[in-house]
Enzyme design. Structure first.
Site, short mmCIF file in Angstrom:
data_model
loop_
_atom_site.label_atom_id
_atom_site.label_comp_id
_atom_site.label_asym_id
_atom_site.label_seq_id
_atom_site.Cartn_x
_atom_site.Cartn_y
_atom_site.Cartn_z
N GLY A 1 0.81 -1.22 0.00
CA GLY A 1 0.00 0.00 0.00
C GLY A 1 0.84 1.27 0.00
N GLN B 1 -7.68 -0.44 3.61
CA GLN B 1 -8.46 -0.95 4.74
C GLN B 1 -9.86 -1.38 4.34
OE1 GLN B 1 -7.51 -1.75 7.73
NE2 GLN B 1 -5.48 -0.82 7.75
N THR C 1 11.60 -7.88 -11.27
CA THR C 1 11.00 -9.22 -11.38
C THR C 1 9.91 -9.37 -10.34
OG1 THR C 1 13.10 -10.05 -12.19
CG2 THR C 1 11.52 -11.69 -11.38
N CYS D 1 5.39 5.96 18.46
CA CYS D 1 6.46 6.30 19.38
C CYS D 1 7.66 6.76 18.56
CB CYS D 1 6.81 5.07 20.20
SG CYS D 1 7.71 5.51 21.68
C1 LIG Z 1 -5.02 3.03 4.97
C2 LIG Z 1 -3.67 2.43 4.73
N1 LIG Z 1 -2.98 2.76 3.63
C3 LIG Z 1 -1.77 2.27 3.36
C4 LIG Z 1 -1.17 1.38 4.21
C5 LIG Z 1 0.21 0.85 3.89
O1 LIG Z 1 0.16 -0.46 3.41
P1 LIG Z 1 1.49 -1.37 3.42
O2 LIG Z 1 1.66 -1.84 4.82
O3 LIG Z 1 1.15 -2.50 2.47
O4 LIG Z 1 2.59 -0.53 2.93
C6 LIG Z 1 -1.83 1.00 5.38
C7 LIG Z 1 -1.18 0.09 6.36
O5 LIG Z 1 -1.40 0.17 7.54
C8 LIG Z 1 -3.12 1.54 5.65
O6 LIG Z 1 -3.81 1.22 6.75
#
Ligand SMILES: Cc1ncc(COP(=O)(O)O)c(C=O)c1O
Length: 381
Positions: free
Chosen positions: A71, A179, A237, A325
């Site tokens: 993400g 999410q 890859t 933190c």
């Molecule tokens: C809303 C949202 N976007 C993006 C991410 C990032 O995803 P990834 O852990 O695959 O980089 C998260 C991960 O907590 C997320 O909750």
């Protein structure tokens, strides 16, 4: 000791069927999908099948599905890709105040390059007002980003309305659906977004694999250059085993979603009702109605969320706070701060995020161990 994992918004366990499907690609089906021989072609077929499965799950054309590392990379690629491709057309982004850090920090990072970001506020439930998003768009705006559902409080945003307004202004919309996927229907066509991010490890699949959906025809520079992988959009890859796992994870999520939604909501509401009955001075954070079915974020009066996390961990229960933190200091959650909650409420917040394997008996166990933890912490003050 009995363990109850209630941190599924952080990550999910890999489903056994996903793991099984991946194993051959960590064994004798080890080929490189770019090789033209039979060993390579086997991997290529698996990659294409997974792309079809992921595309079907998100309502997209397979040609719009780019596999990458997760993400965070998907959000980076969307923002940096458009910034690089379109920098001569403008240098302005519009994002909601409750975006994931991979959106907010990326926009912030680009300020050094002359880009500006308008951060659109949210109401006390974490909801953005589409008209406010539209009002922030200028002739310089390259991209609007509003996440589908928030990771900390679960609030679901009115994406269709935002998309319609962004489209009227001719500005592309990025929707971080990391999410939302698997927890509610996500169809990129119906949403009307131009790009959407997904991550496999939130969907009972492996870590380190994600997807950016890019509407056909949208101009975007690659973040990682090199070979012609992923339709020349992301060199390297492919993580074949992870991508195969992603395909199966999407199929399972689609099959199970309706039942999941119903069950999660029942269990989550049982948890909230139980907490409210047993513990005084507790409030719900996030939107009471437009919210992910598995997510419960609450603030306990006169305690620190971090201490609750540690207290519950000692009882075998895994939950989390939105605070981070950094250098020994606890940084308050930007999401709760954006919602305008007072400092005590921000500091006392705890997130319970449920998942597939959770039972009524698990919830009842948490309801047994939580009140003494809170009592002990309050007694200390
Ligand atoms: C809303 C949202 N976007 C993006 C991410 C990032 O995803 P990834 O852990 O695959 O980089 C998260 C991960 O907590 C997320 O909750």
């Amino acid at each position: 000791m009995r363990t109850v994992y209630l941190d599924h918004n952080a990550t999910t366990p890999v489903d056994p069927a996903v793991r099984e499907a991946m194993l051959p690609y960590l064994g004798d089906r080890f080929g490189n999908p770019s090789s033209i021989h039979a060993v390579g072609r086997t991997a290529r077929v698996a990659l294409d099948e997974a792309r079809d499965e992921v595309a079907a799950f998100i309502g997209a054309d397979p040609l719009s599905v780019i596999f990458l590392s997760g993400g965070s990379e998907a959000n980076n690629m969307a923002i940096r890709g458009i910034a690089t491709a379109k920098r001569d057309h403008g240098r302005h982004f519009v994002v909601s105040a409750v975006e994931h850090s991979s959106v907010l920090e990326t926009c912030h990072d680009l300020e050094a390059d002359g880009f500006r970001t308008t951060v659109v506020p949210v109401d006390e439930t974490g909801m953005v007002e589409p008209k406010d998003v539209a009002a922030a768009i200028t002739d310089e705006t390259l991209l609007v980003a509003v996440l589908h559902a928030n990771n900390e409080v679960g609030t679901i945003q009115p994406i269709e309305e935002v998309a319609a307004l962004a489209r009227e202004r001719g500005v592309p919309l990025l929707v971080d659906a990391v999410q939302a996927a698997g927890k509610m229907p996500v169809d990129v066509g119906a949403l009307g977004c131009d790009m959407a991010s997904f991550s496999c490890h939130k969907l009972y699949g492996p870590k380190g694999v994600g997807v950016l959906h890019i509407r056909q025809g949208l101009e975007l520079k690659s973040l990682i250059t090199g070979g012609s992988h992923e339709m020349r959009r992301r060199a390297g890859t492919e993580n074949v085993a992870g991508i195969v796992g992603f395909g199966v994870a999407c199929r399972l999520a689609a099959e199970r979603r309706e039942e999941y939604e119903k069950r999660m909501q029942q269990l989550r509401d049982r948890l909230w009702k139980g907490i409210a009955e047993r513990i005084s001075g507790v409030v719900l954070n996030g939107n009471p109605v437009s919210r992910l079915p598995n997510t419960l974020n609450v603030s306990f009066e006169a305690v620190e969320g971090e201490s609750v996390v540690i207290g519950l961990d000692l009882e075998g229960v895994a939950v989390s706070t939105g605070s981070a933190c950094a250098s020994g200091k606890v940084k308050p959650s930007h999401v709760l701060v954006a919602m305008g909650l007072d400092e005590a409420r921000v500091r006392g917040s705890v997130r319970f995020s449920l998942g597939r394997g959770i039972t009524e008996s698990d919830i009842d166990h948490v309801l047994e161990v939580l009140p003494p933890v809170i009592k002990r912490l309050r007694g200390r003050g």
